[in-house]
Design an enzyme around this catalytic site. Structure first.
Site, PDB file in Angstrom:
ATOM      1  N   GLU A  34       0.829  -1.200   0.000  1.00  0.00           N
ATOM      2  CA  GLU A  34       0.000   0.000   0.000  1.00  0.00           C
ATOM      3  C   GLU A  34       0.868   1.256   0.000  1.00  0.00           C
ATOM      4  OE1 GLU A  34      -0.364  -2.646   1.948  1.00  0.00           O
ATOM      5  OE2 GLU A  34      -2.193  -3.498   1.072  1.00  0.00           O
ATOM      6  N   HIS A  94     -11.484  -6.277   7.917  1.00  0.00           N
ATOM      7  CA  HIS A  94     -12.207  -6.012   6.667  1.00  0.00           C
ATOM      8  C   HIS A  94     -13.450  -5.184   6.955  1.00  0.00           C
ATOM      9  CE1 HIS A  94     -10.069  -9.865   6.041  1.00  0.00           C
ATOM     10  NE2 HIS A  94      -9.860  -9.420   4.823  1.00  0.00           N
TER      11      HIS A  94
HETATM   12  C1  TPP Z   1      -1.806  -5.107   4.263  1.00  0.00           C
HETATM   13  C2  TPP Z   1      -2.713  -5.998   3.483  1.00  0.00           C
HETATM   14  N1  TPP Z   1      -2.956  -5.732   2.185  1.00  0.00           N
HETATM   15  C3  TPP Z   1      -3.812  -6.502   1.487  1.00  0.00           C
HETATM   16  C4  TPP Z   1      -4.443  -7.576   2.069  1.00  0.00           C
HETATM   17  C5  TPP Z   1      -5.434  -8.432   1.276  1.00  0.00           C
HETATM   18  N2  TPP Z   1      -4.877  -9.756   0.967  1.00  0.00           N
HETATM   19  C6  TPP Z   1      -5.103 -10.811   1.771  1.00  0.00           C
HETATM   20  S1  TPP Z   1      -4.290 -12.188   1.276  1.00  0.00           S
HETATM   21  C7  TPP Z   1      -3.629 -11.385  -0.058  1.00  0.00           C
HETATM   22  C8  TPP Z   1      -2.704 -12.127  -0.994  1.00  0.00           C
HETATM   23  C9  TPP Z   1      -1.464 -12.634  -0.313  1.00  0.00           C
HETATM   24  O1  TPP Z   1      -0.699 -13.394  -1.194  1.00  0.00           O
HETATM   25  P1  TPP Z   1       0.593 -14.177  -0.729  1.00  0.00           P
HETATM   26  O2  TPP Z   1       1.403 -13.316   0.174  1.00  0.00           O
HETATM   27  O3  TPP Z   1       1.275 -14.692  -1.923  1.00  0.00           O
HETATM   28  O4  TPP Z   1       0.050 -15.358   0.195  1.00  0.00           O
HETATM   29  P2  TPP Z   1      -0.854 -16.600  -0.254  1.00  0.00           P
HETATM   30  O5  TPP Z   1      -2.264 -16.165  -0.107  1.00  0.00           O
HETATM   31  O6  TPP Z   1      -0.480 -16.965  -1.616  1.00  0.00           O
HETATM   32  O7  TPP Z   1      -0.510 -17.680   0.734  1.00  0.00           O
HETATM   33  C10 TPP Z   1      -4.066 -10.068  -0.101  1.00  0.00           C
HETATM   34  C11 TPP Z   1      -3.702  -9.094  -1.142  1.00  0.00           C
HETATM   35  C12 TPP Z   1      -4.158  -7.812   3.430  1.00  0.00           C
HETATM   36  N3  TPP Z   1      -4.698  -8.825   4.084  1.00  0.00           N
HETATM   37  N4  TPP Z   1      -3.290  -7.016   4.109  1.00  0.00           N
END
Ligand code: TPP
Ligand code: TPP
Ligand code: MG
Ligand code: MG
Lengths: 414, 368, 368, 414
Positions: B91, B160
Site C-alpha cells: 500500500e 475487513h
Molecule cells: C496489508 C494488506 N494488504 C492486502 C491484504 C489483502 N490480501 C489478503 S491475502 C492477499 C494475498 C497474499 O498473497 P501471498 O502473500 O502470496 O500469500 P498466499 O495467499 O499466496 O498464501 C491479499 C492481497 C491484506 N490482508 N493485508
C-alpha cells in the site's frame, strides 16, 4: 515435538560497532577498496542476473596519480570536466560560507555535503534536461551543476521574503522544478518510490525522460527503499536509484543500517535490478556509471541501483558534533580521498587545469557566493523578521482555500 | 472548490427511477441506467479513462481480475495494461508511485483493497501527498484519488470492516469523501479524479449492492429499487464540499454519511422522529453551512457513524455544531457510533450501530 | 488501571523546590534533585533498566550517542549494548521488533526520533500493538512504550514540530500520555513502562529544558526555577488516567496538556481570568471525572492544544464536555489550537497558539 | 545541461504477465527446476556472502522415483517420516472437510493450504519445543504437526462459544501460544519483523529458543518484509524467514510481486542473509533445509531466508474462484508435484508405508476430523448464534477495562 537442538551456547544479541570511535583510528579495510580500472564494464543490455558480482566490486577510474584507467574511463571532454570541477568547487565554497552564516545566526540551520560533491555534480552532467531528480538534503551539487541562481537558493536558506518556498520549509529543503529538482521531504526515503512513480508515468506516456532518486545509507533501512526496488523492478521503471553511502547516519555507522558483511549495492540483486558499487569520490567513475545507468533507463532496460561509496566529512547538520561518536581525523584516513583534489589532479595531468587557475577560480567563486549572500540578505531573513506574511501560511494547503482556512486566517487577523 | 466541478444548482438527489435525460452543465442530455454502486464506480473510472489520457487505475488485483469487489472489471481489457494494472501488495508503494505519477502530471486512481490495509501507506499519505503542494509552494502537486472499501456488515472481522475516516480528516491538505449511493458515488468519484488535491475516497462496501438499512436479518434491497440507483451513463460530477439533505425534517438534525444514512433513515421512521438527515458526502473540507442551517432550524442534533466513537469524526462534527449553534441547541448533541473496540467477527451486529441503537440515540437527543 | 501504579493519594503537584524526602507507596523516603525534563526521562529509564531485566531501550541514535536530545545518554555504557542500542532508521521496524519483544516477555522502551516520523510505524502501532491482546484473547500482549518528542517552538519546520496525538487517541487499545514537567515525565514514564498496554509517550520538546509559556521573545526559564523540576531520584509513578489540576480557578475550565499548560497559565494571568487549568497528562484513556467536576463548577470551558484544530483531540474533549455538562455550560466551549496547515518554519509564531491567542479564546469563552 | 540521451525508442511500461491464463497452458520453465541432489550443502557456519548461488538454485532431495538423493538428504527416522505423512494427510483432510463446512454455511470463511502441506509440517518437525512460529493463514500444518486438538481449532472456525479467540477473529486466524503459534494478523507481512523482535529478545535474554516467520510471495512486496531482513541481519537475530512462493497472491502472479528474472530467496543476498531456494513439495528437502537454518539460528550464526517453491492448488480463500485468472488444470502440470504423493512414494520405497496403511490412516483421520467437527458443532456456531457474549467484545482491549468502555458496555445493556 522432539529435541532437535544442537549443543549450542546461549543466544546473544549482535550489535555492530564501527572500527573506530573517538580517540581511536578507524580500520577502513571493511570497504574492500580495489584498484582503479580493475572492475569490468558490461554492455548496458546485460541481464541484471549476470552482473551480481558488480554489486560487491568497486568501479574506479582515477588511479592514485590522477590518471583515468580501465574500461569505465568515460568519453568526456576536458571542457565538461572543467565545468564539473568548477561546480564542485562552487558547492564546497557555498557550503562553507553558509555554514558560517549559520554560525552567525543568519540562517537557522544548514547541512553541507563536504566530501560528497562529485556524486551529485558528475551525475547531473550525465543526465538530460527534463530528467527529474528526487534528492535528499545532500545533493546541492545538482543545483550547482544545473546553475540555479545562488541568490534564489540563499533566499530559501534565509527564509526571507523572496524564499521561493514562502518560509515553509527548513533551510536546504529546496524545491526547484525548473532545474529538475523535486521538493525535498523532511521525511527520509519517501521520495525514492515517488521517483519510481515518476518514471512509470514517463513510461506510460511514452516520454524519453527518466528519473533519478537519492537516498542515504542509513535511510535504506526505511521501508520505502524496498518498496521502490520492488516497483522499479516489476515495471522496469526508467529510474536510477542512488544510494549515497557516506558511512554515517547522524551518529550511527553504516553497519547499523545493514552494511556489515555486504554492500548497499547488493540490495538490488534480489530484486533483479542491475546494481553497481562505485567510488563516489572519483568524478570520472561517477560520470561513467551514471551514463551507463541513464542509458539503460532510457532504452527500456530498466532501473539501476548505484551505491556511491564516499564519506560524510562534515557534521550531519549544524546541530551535530561528529567528534562525539567518531575519530576527529577520520576523513583524512578515508582511502578514497577528496573528490575535488582527485579531479583537479587529473585535469592538471591532462593539461586542462593549473594551480593558478584553481586559485583564481576559487577566488572568483568565493566572490560570487559572497555577493549572492549579500544580495539575498538585502531581502531580509528569518532573524530580522522579513519573512513571507502569515497570511501565506494558509495558502497551498489546498488548491483553493476552503472555508475553514479562510475563517482561521481571519481569526489570526491577517 | 473549483467552479468547474461545482455547478451551483447540482441536484443532490437524482430524479427517480427509469430512463431519463438529465441536463448537466457542459454536457448534452444524458441517458441513465440502473447501476449498483460497484457499476457506478466502474462507470466513473471508465468515463475518466476515456476522457483524460492522464488517468491511470491500479491496485492489488485490479488489473486482469478486476478487483476483489470487481469495481475495475473489464477496464484493463478496454484501456490496456499501461493504463489499468495490478500492483505488488504494498500500500505504501501504491500511494508512493501515485504521488510520483501525480508530480509528473498524471491523475492516478489507486485502489486500496480494504481501508483496513491503508495504514502502511500512512506516511506517503500524511507526509507526502497531503503536504507536497504546501512544501513546494505549489511547484508539485499530488492530484491522486485513493479508493478504498470501508465499513462492516459483511462479517469481515477486524481487518475487513474498519472506517478510518477520522485519521484522514485530521490531515490538512487531504480531502475525504464518502458516498452513500450509486449516483453520488459516480459523480463524486469523477469530481475527485478531476480535483487537484489528494482525495481519500471511502466506499461503504455494505452499500455496494443495495441501500442497507442495518436490518441484517431482512432481505437485501437492491439498488434497482432505489432512486439513487439511477445513474447517468456519461460524464457528470457531484460537487465536493457539498452535503445533501437526504431526508428533510424539523425535529432533529442527523449528521451522517455512508451506510449510516440508511440506518438513520430506518431509525427515524421506526422512532417516528421527524429527523432531517444530512448526508455529508464530503467529510473534509466540510459543508458547514448546510449543517448549521439545519441545526438552527431543529435545535437538536445527533451524529451517527460506524467508526469507533472516541476521537472519531463525530467528535469534530459535535464540536463544530456546539461552536456554531450553541444558543440554538435544546439538548446535548448525541453521538451514536461503533464501540471503542476492534470490529469483532462473531458479535458483528452487537458492534454495528443498527437502527435500534440509532433510534435510542435519537430519542435521547429529543428527550432532554 | 492497575492498583499498583495508582497510589490513591498521589499528589499531582510535587512539593516545592529544594532537597526533600518524599514518601511513596512501597518505597522508602526519597531524595529529590532538580532535573530538566530530559534528565527526568533519562532517570526513569535508568531506574527501570536497573529494576527490571526485561526493560530494553532502543531507537535511532539512542545507543552510543545517547539520542539527538540526549535522553538516553550514558545508558548504553551503564547497561551494555544488548539492553540499550542503536537501530536502523526504520520506525516500522522499531515498533515491529518492539511488538515481537513484548510478545516474548520484554518491556521495550523505544524512541521515535521525532513524532513527525512515526507515520511509517502506523500499521505496526494501529493494527498490531494496539490489537494484539484483543485478537489473541490475551494470549499475547504488547507492553511497549513509544517515546517521541512532539510539538513546535524550536523552528523545526513542518517535520520537527508536529503533535500527532489525535491519530493515537482514536485507536482503541492504545494509551496516549503527554507530560508537561519533569516530575510527571519521570513518574508517567515509569508507569507507562510498567503498564501492560502499549503506550504512546509524547514529550513536548519545547519543555525539555524549561516551562516555556509561549513568550518566545523572553528569556528561557529553566526547570531549576520551577517546583515541578524537583524530582525524586529513585522509583515512583504518576498514575495513568489521572489528570492534574495544575491551577485551581472558578471562572473557566481549561483543558490542556504539554506545552500549552504553561501557555494557558500565562494567558490566564495576562487576561486576569480565574481559570482552572487541568493538565490532562493521560489523553486516552481519559480522567473524565476531573474534567466534568471542574466544568460543572465553572460553567465554561476552553480546550487548548498545539496540534491542528480540525479533528484534533480537542474535538473529542469538546464533544465529551458538551455531552456530560451541557446543562451547566453558559457559553460554547472554545477551542484554541494550531491552524489547519502544516507547521511552517518562518511563520512559527504566527502558527503557534501563544498566550495572546489563547487569552483571546478565554475571553470569548467568558463573553457570551 | 547537454544532450546525453542515446537514440532510444520511447519509454514504455512493462507489466509482467503469467505464462498461462484461463484456457491456456502455463509454461513452468520459469521455475528453473534442477534435478534432485544437484545442489550443494555448505556447512552451517559458511558466511552468507559465500553461498549467494544457493538463492538461485533449488534444494531437492526426492527424485522422480521417490528416492532420497544428494547432500541434503537428511538424517531422519522412518518413524518421524510416518508422523509427517500422517500430519500432512490430516491437514489435507481437515482442509477438505472445513471447505465443505463453509459451503454448508456452517463456517463463515475458510482458507486451505492444499498442495503446500509439506512446508509447514516438515518445518515443524525441524523445530524445537518453545520455538515460536509467526505464521500466515496457510500454515495450519504447523498446528497439525504440533497436535493441537482439532475441536479447539474448529471452535475457532465456527466462532462459537468455545472459540478460544472469543469470536473476535475471522476463521483461520488462530492464536495458539502453547503450540508456539503466534496470533495471525489479518494484515499481511506484519508478523515477520515481530518474529525478528522475538528472536532478538531471546538473544538478549540468553535463551536457546528461536523464531520462525512465514510470509507469502505476494506479501514480500510489503515494506515489513524488508524491515525484517534489515533488523534480522543487523542483530544476527535467531530467526528463520520462510517465504512460501506458491506462485499466486489472490489473482496476481508472483512476477507482480517481483519474481521475474530473479527469486524470492535472492532478496536475502543483499542483506547478507544466508538464503536458500528449496523444493517446498519435497518433504525431505523441507526438513533438511529447516534443520540447517534452525541450527544456524541456534548457534548464533544468524538468520536464514528460505524460499519454498510450491503451488497454491486451491482458491485463495472460499471467496475466490481461481479459474477466473489461471488455467484450471495448472496444478496438474506443476513440475514439483504433490508433496503428499511424493513422501508416500518414498516411504513405500523404503518399506515404511503401504497403500493399505494409507487407506486405513486416511479413513481413521477422516473419522477423527468428522468427530471433531461434530463435537465442535455441539458447542454452537456463528450461524446458530451460539457465540461469545456481546459483553466479551469489550474485554481485552486494555488489560483492565477503562471507564469509557464500561460506559459503552452499559449502554449496550450487556
Ligand atoms: C496489508 C494488506 N494488504 C492486502 C491484504 C489483502 N490480501 C489478503 S491475502 C492477499 C494475498 C497474499 O498473497 P501471498 O502473500 O502470496 O500469500 P498466499 O495467499 O499466496 O498464501 C491479499 C492481497 C491484506 N490482508 N493485508
Ligand atoms: C522518517 C525519518 N526518520 C528519522 C529522521 C531523522 N533523520 C534525519 S537525517 C537522519 C540520518 C540519515 O542518514 P543517511 O540516510 O545515511 O543520510 P546522510 O545524512 O548520511 O546523508 C535521520 C535519522 C527523518 N528525517 N525521517
Ligand atoms: Mg549516510
Ligand atoms: Mg502466494
Amino acid at each position: 515435538m522432539s529435541k532437535n537442538a544442537p549443543a549450542c551456547t546461549p543466544l546473544r544479541l549482535h550489535v555492530p560497532e564501527p572500527t573506530g570511535r573517538p580517540g581511536q583510528h578507524t580500520d577502513f579495510s571493511y570497504l574492500h577498496v580495489t584498484p582503479a580500472g580493475a572492475t569490468r564494464r558490461p554492455p548496458v543490455d546485460t541481464q541484471p542476473a549476470a552482473i551480481g558480482d558488480l554489486a560487491f566490486a568497486l568501479v574506479r577510474v582515477l588511479d592514485a596519480d590522477g590518471n583515468a584507467v580501465g574500461p569505465w574511463a568515460p568519453q568526456i571532454t576536458p571542457e565538461r570536466l572543467r565545468f564539473g570541477l568548477r561546480a564542485m568547487l562552487k558547492t564546497r565554497i557555498f557550503d562553507a560560507r553558509m555554514l558560517i552564516a549559520q554560525r552567525q545566526k543568519k540562517i537557522s540551520f544548514y547541512m553541507q555535503c563536504l566530501g560528497e560533491e562529485a556524486i551529485s555534480v558528475a551525475h547531473a552532467l550525465a543526465l538530460d534536461e527534463g530528467d527529474m531528480c528526487f534528492p535528499t538534503y545532500r545533493q546541492q551539487g545538482l543545483l550547482m551543476a544545473r546553475e540555479v541562481p545562488l541568490v534564489e537558493l540563499i533566499c530559501q536558506l534565509l527564509s526571507n521574503q523572496r524564499d521561493p518556498l514562502k518560509g515553509r520549509q527548513l533551510p536546504v529543503l529546496y524545491s526547484v522544478r525548473k532545474a529538475g529538482f523535486f521538493s525535498i521531504s523532511g521525511n527520509l526515503a519517501t521520495q525514492v518510490v515517488q521517483a519510481v512513480g515518476w518514471g512509470m508515468a514517463a513510461a506510460i506516456k511514452g516520454d524519453t525522460k527518466i528519473a533519478s532518486a537519492w537516498i542515504g545509507d542509513g535511510s535504506t533501512a526505511e521501508a520505502d527503499f524496498h518498496t521502490a526496488l520492488v516497483f522499479a523492478h516489476v515495471y522496469r521503471a526508467p529510474v536510477i536509484i542512488n544510494v549515497v553511502n557516506n558511512q554515517w547516519a547522524i551518529s550511527t555507522f553504516q553497519a547499523i543500517a545493514g552494511g556489515e558483511g555486504t554492500t548497499f549495492a547488493a540490495r538490488g540483486i534480489g530484486s533483479g535490478i542491475a546494481s553497481l558499487r562505485v567510488d563516489g569520490n572519483d568524478f570520472l567513475a561517477v560520470y561513467a556509471a551514471s551514463r551507463w545507468a541513464a542509458e539503460r533507463a532510457r532504452c527500456n532496460l530498466g532501473p539501476t541501483l548505484i551505491e556511491w561509496v564516499t564519506y560524510r566529512a562534515g557534521g550531519h547538520s549544524t546541530s551535530d558534533d561528529p567528534t562525539k561518536y567518531r575519530p576527529a581525523d577520520d576523513w583524512k584516513n578515508f582511502p578514497l580521498g577528496d573528490p575535488l583534489e582527485r579531479l583537479k589532479q587529473h585535469l592538471i595531468n591532462i593539461g586542462a587545469w593549473s594551480e593558478e587557475e584553481h586559485q583564481s577560480v576559487q577566488k572568483e567563486l568565493e566572490a560570487e557566493v559572497a555577493a549572492a549572500l549579500k544580495e539575498a540578505e538585502s531581502y531580509g531573513s528569518l532573524a530580522d523578521g522579513h519573512v513571507h506574511s502569515a497570511a501565506e501560511m494558509f495558502e497551498d494547503v489546498y488548491e483553493e482555500m476552503p472555508e475553514h482556512l479562510r475563517r482561521q486566517r481571519q481569526e489570526l487577523g491577517v | 472548490m473549483s467552479e468547474k466541478y461545482c455547478p451551483p444548482q447540482e441536484p443532490s438527489v437524482p430524479p427517480s427511477r427509469g430512463e431519463k435525460l438529465l441536463g448537466r452543465p457542459g454536457e448534452s442530455l444524458q441517458k441513465t441506467t440502473s447501476m449498483t454502486m460497484i457499476q457506478a464506480l466502474r462507470s466513473a473510472m471508465d468515463v475518466m479513462l476515456e476522457r483524460d489520457d492522464n488517468v491511470v487505475v491500479f491496485g492489488e488485483d485490479v488489473g486482469y481480475f478486476g478487483g476483489v469487489f470487481r469495481c475495475t472489471e473489464g477496464l484493463q481489457k478496454k484501456f490496456g495494461s499501461s493504463r489499468v494494472f495490478d500492483t505488488p501488495i504494498s500500500e505504501s508503494g501504491i500511494v508512493g508511485v501515485a504521488v510520483g505519477m501525480g508530480a509528473y502530471g498524471l491523475r492516478p486512481v489507486a485502489e486500496i483493497q480494504f481501508a483496513d490495509y491503508v495504514y502502511p501507506a500512512t506516511d506517503q499519505i500524511v507526509s507526502e501527498a497531503a503536504r507536497l503542494r504546501y512544501r513546494s509552494a505549489g511547484e508539485f502537486i499530488a492530484p491522486i484519488t485513493l479508493r478504498m472499501p470501508c465499513g462492516g456488515g459483511i462479517y469481515g472481522g477486524q481487518t475487513h470492516s474498519q472506517s478510518p475516516e477520522a485519521y484522514f480528516t485530521h490531515v490538512c491538505g487531504l480531502r475525504t469523501v464518502m458516498p452513500s449511493n450509486p449516483y453520488d458515488a459516480k459523480g463524486l468519484l469523477i469530481a475527485s479524479i478531476e480535483n487537484n488535491d489528494p482525495v481519500i475516497f471511502l466506499e461503504p462496501k455494505r452499500l455496494y449492492n443495495g441501500p442497507f438499512d442495518g436490518h441484517h436479518d431482512k432481505p437485501v434491497v437492491p439498488w434497482s429499487q432505489h432512486p439513487q440507483g439511477e445513474v447517468p451513463e456519461g460524464y457528470y460530477t457531484v460537487p465536493l464540499e457539498a452535503a445533501a439533505v437526504y431526508r428533510p425534517g424539523n425535529e432533529l438534525t442527523v449528521l451522517t454519511y455512508g451506510t449510516m444514512v440508511f440506518v438513520a433513515e430506518a431509525a427515524a421512521m421506526e422512532s417516528g422522529i421527524d429527523a432531517e438527515i444530512i448526508d455529508l458526502r464530503s467529510l473534509w473540507p466540510l459543508d458547514l453551512d448546510t449543517i448549521v442551517n439545519s441545526v438552527k432550524k431543529t435545535g437538536r442534533c445527533a451524529v451517527v457513524h460506524e467508526a469507533t466513537r472516541s476521537s472519531g469524526f463525530g467528535a469534530e462534527l459535535t464540536a463544530l455544531v456546539q461552536e456554531h449553534c450553541f444558543y440554538h441547541l435544546e439538548a446535548p448533541i448525541e453521538r451514536v457510533a461503533g464501540w471503542d473496540t476492534p470490529y469483532p467477527h462473531a458479535q458483528e451486529w452487537a458492534y454495528f450501530p443498527g437502527p435500534a441503537r440509532v433510534a435510542e440515540g435519537f430519542k435521547r437527543a429529543m428527550e432532554k
